[in-house]
Motif scaffolding. Sequence first.
Motif, PDB file in Angstrom:
ATOM      1  N   ALA A 296      14.609   0.139  10.081  1.00  0.00           N
ATOM      2  CA  ALA A 296      14.261  -1.262  10.322  1.00  0.00           C
ATOM      3  C   ALA A 296      14.323  -1.624  11.806  1.00  0.00           C
ATOM      4  O   ALA A 296      13.604  -2.515  12.260  1.00  0.00           O
ATOM      5  CB  ALA A 296      15.192  -2.171   9.527  1.00  0.00           C
ATOM      6  N   LYS A 297      15.172  -0.952  12.558  1.00  0.00           N
ATOM      7  CA  LYS A 297      15.301  -1.236  13.990  1.00  0.00           C
ATOM      8  C   LYS A 297      14.121  -0.717  14.798  1.00  0.00           C
ATOM      9  O   LYS A 297      13.873  -1.181  15.911  1.00  0.00           O
ATOM     10  CB  LYS A 297      16.598  -0.621  14.522  1.00  0.00           C
ATOM     11  N   ASN A 298      13.393   0.258  14.251  1.00  0.00           N
ATOM     12  CA  ASN A 298      12.242   0.837  14.944  1.00  0.00           C
ATOM     13  C   ASN A 298      10.989   0.055  14.577  1.00  0.00           C
ATOM     14  O   ASN A 298      10.315   0.363  13.596  1.00  0.00           O
ATOM     15  CB  ASN A 298      12.093   2.311  14.562  1.00  0.00           C
ATOM     16  N   GLU A 299      10.657  -0.945  15.366  1.00  0.00           N
ATOM     17  CA  GLU A 299       9.543  -1.830  15.038  1.00  0.00           C
ATOM     18  C   GLU A 299       8.183  -1.162  15.189  1.00  0.00           C
ATOM     19  O   GLU A 299       7.167  -1.699  14.747  1.00  0.00           O
ATOM     20  CB  GLU A 299       9.614  -3.096  15.899  1.00  0.00           C
ATOM     21  N   GLU A 300       8.155   0.019  15.800  1.00  0.00           N
ATOM     22  CA  GLU A 300       6.891   0.732  15.962  1.00  0.00           C
ATOM     23  C   GLU A 300       6.503   1.503  14.695  1.00  0.00           C
ATOM     24  O   GLU A 300       5.339   1.835  14.497  1.00  0.00           O
ATOM     25  CB  GLU A 300       6.995   1.721  17.137  1.00  0.00           C
ATOM     26  N   ASP A 301       7.480   1.773  13.848  1.00  0.00           N
ATOM     27  CA  ASP A 301       7.241   2.558  12.641  1.00  0.00           C
ATOM     28  C   ASP A 301       6.833   1.623  11.504  1.00  0.00           C
ATOM     29  O   ASP A 301       7.674   1.066  10.799  1.00  0.00           O
ATOM     30  CB  ASP A 301       8.517   3.319  12.268  1.00  0.00           C
ATOM     31  N   THR A 302       5.541   1.434  11.329  1.00  0.00           N
ATOM     32  CA  THR A 302       5.032   0.519  10.297  1.00  0.00           C
ATOM     33  C   THR A 302       4.001   1.213   9.399  1.00  0.00           C
ATOM     34  O   THR A 302       3.060   0.597   8.932  1.00  0.00           O
ATOM     35  CB  THR A 302       4.404  -0.719  10.945  1.00  0.00           C
ATOM     36  N   VAL A 303       4.195   2.499   9.152  1.00  0.00           N
ATOM     37  CA  VAL A 303       3.213   3.299   8.424  1.00  0.00           C
ATOM     38  C   VAL A 303       2.936   2.753   7.019  1.00  0.00           C
ATOM     39  O   VAL A 303       1.816   2.868   6.511  1.00  0.00           O
ATOM     40  CB  VAL A 303       3.663   4.775   8.354  1.00  0.00           C
ATOM     41  N   ALA A 304       3.935   2.120   6.383  1.00  0.00           N
ATOM     42  CA  ALA A 304       3.748   1.627   5.012  1.00  0.00           C
ATOM     43  C   ALA A 304       3.666   0.102   4.933  1.00  0.00           C
ATOM     44  O   ALA A 304       3.733  -0.455   3.846  1.00  0.00           O
ATOM     45  CB  ALA A 304       4.887   2.130   4.132  1.00  0.00           C
ATOM     46  N   LYS A 305       3.484  -0.557   6.058  1.00  0.00           N
ATOM     47  CA  LYS A 305       3.488  -2.022   6.092  1.00  0.00           C
ATOM     48  C   LYS A 305       2.439  -2.642   5.173  1.00  0.00           C
ATOM     49  O   LYS A 305       2.725  -3.596   4.439  1.00  0.00           O
ATOM     50  CB  LYS A 305       3.264  -2.515   7.522  1.00  0.00           C
ATOM     51  N   ASN A 306       1.230  -2.142   5.185  1.00  0.00           N
ATOM     52  CA  ASN A 306       0.145  -2.750   4.411  1.00  0.00           C
ATOM     53  C   ASN A 306       0.413  -2.748   2.907  1.00  0.00           C
ATOM     54  O   ASN A 306      -0.106  -3.595   2.179  1.00  0.00           O
ATOM     55  CB  ASN A 306      -1.180  -2.053   4.700  1.00  0.00           C
ATOM     56  N   VAL A 307       1.211  -1.798   2.450  1.00  0.00           N
ATOM     57  CA  VAL A 307       1.502  -1.686   1.020  1.00  0.00           C
ATOM     58  C   VAL A 307       2.736  -2.485   0.615  1.00  0.00           C
ATOM     59  O   VAL A 307       2.740  -3.161  -0.414  1.00  0.00           O
ATOM     60  CB  VAL A 307       1.702  -0.204   0.622  1.00  0.00           C
ATOM     61  N   TYR A 308       3.786  -2.454   1.439  1.00  0.00           N
ATOM     62  CA  TYR A 308       5.070  -3.003   1.031  1.00  0.00           C
ATOM     63  C   TYR A 308       5.483  -4.311   1.689  1.00  0.00           C
ATOM     64  O   TYR A 308       6.259  -5.071   1.100  1.00  0.00           O
ATOM     65  CB  TYR A 308       6.172  -1.955   1.263  1.00  0.00           C
TER      66      TYR A 308
ATOM     67  N   TYR B   1      12.553   7.119  -3.301  1.00  0.00           N
ATOM     68  CA  TYR B   1      13.134   7.489  -2.002  1.00  0.00           C
ATOM     69  C   TYR B   1      13.305   8.992  -1.819  1.00  0.00           C
ATOM     70  O   TYR B   1      13.628   9.456  -0.729  1.00  0.00           O
ATOM     71  CB  TYR B   1      14.469   6.769  -1.798  1.00  0.00           C
ATOM     72  N   ALA B   2      13.064   9.747  -2.883  1.00  0.00           N
ATOM     73  CA  ALA B   2      13.100  11.209  -2.777  1.00  0.00           C
ATOM     74  C   ALA B   2      11.751  11.759  -2.318  1.00  0.00           C
ATOM     75  O   ALA B   2      11.583  12.972  -2.181  1.00  0.00           O
ATOM     76  CB  ALA B   2      13.490  11.831  -4.108  1.00  0.00           C
ATOM     77  N   GLY B   3      10.795  10.879  -2.070  1.00  0.00           N
ATOM     78  CA  GLY B   3       9.468  11.277  -1.590  1.00  0.00           C
ATOM     79  C   GLY B   3       8.975  10.286  -0.548  1.00  0.00           C
ATOM     80  O   GLY B   3       9.748   9.488  -0.011  1.00  0.00           O
ATOM     81  N   LYS B   4       7.677  10.283  -0.305  1.00  0.00           N
ATOM     82  CA  LYS B   4       7.106   9.420   0.737  1.00  0.00           C
ATOM     83  C   LYS B   4       6.555   8.106   0.210  1.00  0.00           C
ATOM     84  O   LYS B   4       6.171   7.237   1.001  1.00  0.00           O
ATOM     85  CB  LYS B   4       5.992  10.186   1.468  1.00  0.00           C
ATOM     86  N   HIS B   5       6.511   7.949  -1.117  1.00  0.00           N
ATOM     87  CA  HIS B   5       5.924   6.751  -1.707  1.00  0.00           C
ATOM     88  C   HIS B   5       6.951   5.616  -1.744  1.00  0.00           C
ATOM     89  O   HIS B   5       7.434   5.205  -2.804  1.00  0.00           O
ATOM     90  CB  HIS B   5       5.411   7.069  -3.104  1.00  0.00           C
ATOM     91  N   ASN B   6       7.321   5.116  -0.556  1.00  0.00           N
ATOM     92  CA  ASN B   6       8.278   4.024  -0.435  1.00  0.00           C
ATOM     93  C   ASN B   6       8.034   3.289   0.882  1.00  0.00           C
ATOM     94  O   ASN B   6       7.179   3.691   1.664  1.00  0.00           O
ATOM     95  CB  ASN B   6       9.722   4.548  -0.506  1.00  0.00           C
ATOM     96  N   PHE B   7       8.763   2.227   1.126  1.00  0.00           N
ATOM     97  CA  PHE B   7       8.460   1.370   2.273  1.00  0.00           C
ATOM     98  C   PHE B   7       8.710   2.024   3.631  1.00  0.00           C
ATOM     99  O   PHE B   7       8.227   1.537   4.653  1.00  0.00           O
ATOM    100  CB  PHE B   7       9.211   0.037   2.183  1.00  0.00           C
ATOM    101  N   THR B   8       9.433   3.145   3.676  1.00  0.00           N
ATOM    102  CA  THR B   8       9.612   3.858   4.945  1.00  0.00           C
ATOM    103  C   THR B   8       8.480   4.844   5.203  1.00  0.00           C
ATOM    104  O   THR B   8       8.264   5.256   6.341  1.00  0.00           O
ATOM    105  CB  THR B   8      10.944   4.628   4.976  1.00  0.00           C
ATOM    106  N   GLY B   9       7.791   5.256   4.143  1.00  0.00           N
ATOM    107  CA  GLY B   9       6.712   6.222   4.280  1.00  0.00           C
ATOM    108  C   GLY B   9       7.183   7.654   4.419  1.00  0.00           C
ATOM    109  O   GLY B   9       6.401   8.547   4.744  1.00  0.00           O
ATOM    110  N   ARG B  10       8.467   7.893   4.147  1.00  0.00           N
ATOM    111  CA  ARG B  10       9.010   9.254   4.253  1.00  0.00           C
ATOM    112  C   ARG B  10      10.184   9.411   3.299  1.00  0.00           C
ATOM    113  O   ARG B  10      10.687   8.430   2.752  1.00  0.00           O
ATOM    114  CB  ARG B  10       9.469   9.530   5.689  1.00  0.00           C
ATOM    115  N   THR B  11      10.633  10.648   3.094  1.00  0.00           N
ATOM    116  CA  THR B  11      11.807  10.894   2.273  1.00  0.00           C
ATOM    117  C   THR B  11      13.033  10.306   2.962  1.00  0.00           C
ATOM    118  O   THR B  11      13.234  10.496   4.165  1.00  0.00           O
ATOM    119  CB  THR B  11      12.014  12.394   2.041  1.00  0.00           C
ATOM    120  N   VAL B  12      13.847   9.606   2.208  1.00  0.00           N
ATOM    121  CA  VAL B  12      15.017   8.939   2.762  1.00  0.00           C
ATOM    122  C   VAL B  12      16.210   9.896   2.792  1.00  0.00           C
ATOM    123  O   VAL B  12      16.401  10.703   1.889  1.00  0.00           O
ATOM    124  CB  VAL B  12      15.358   7.686   1.933  1.00  0.00           C
TER     125      VAL B  12
END
Length: 224
Positions: free
Chosen positions: A105-117, A43-54
């Motif tokens: 999670a409320k932003n259903e348009e933000d699915t940048v990491a969906k295919n992976v996670y 979560y300190a980088g982009k390699h997570n289910f949000t696709g960005r630093t948390v």
Amino acid sequence: MKAIIFIVIISCFSGSYAQYAVLPENFVYVEKAVPGIMQEIRYAGKHNFTGRTVQSYNAPVAILTKAAAKALCKVQEELLNEGYCLKIFDAYRPQSAVNNFVEWAKNEEDTVAKNVYYPEVKKSKLFQKGYIASRSGHSRGSTVDLTIVDADTGEELDMGSPYDFFGSISHHNSNKPSKKQQANRELLKNVMNKYGFRPYSEEWWHYTLRNEPYPDTYFDFPVE
């Protein structure tokens, strides 16, 4: 390998914390409390289910309560004796980071990491299925996400699904992993259970210290 194990045993909770931020009482940096442990704080980088630093993950470091870190040190010592090592993906998680997950999670348009996670789960169903929640045991400071790696190569053992994969294959009772993958999960579960950690049924990587020191407190100091 014996020399390495000896160093770990005498080094648990040794050393200075001067180069780190001042933590609340009874919290420690895991890499100082558990020598030799590997860290990949997603979560300190982009390699997570949000696709960005948390939010509130200002550094790629793992923090735990002293009680959890002491127990984890025993896990590490036993695994090193067998040629393995622990690798941490997440530990203490600020409440503000959890809030950030909720907003994501409320932003259903933000699915940048969906295919992976979460390729098989609609983002709108993540709350319903329990993958995202407004409170996390991580914020109490005694929950850790981790895996096992080969101590010589650093290669992760095959657990059948990636860390933070939202799907039934990540559940402990899933019959989808191979026998070898299930055996790897059992190795992690058995050693964590031996030293006082209980597993979370939905995630093979998620463990919480039994008798955790702050069962009702959700902290919000940043990871830095």
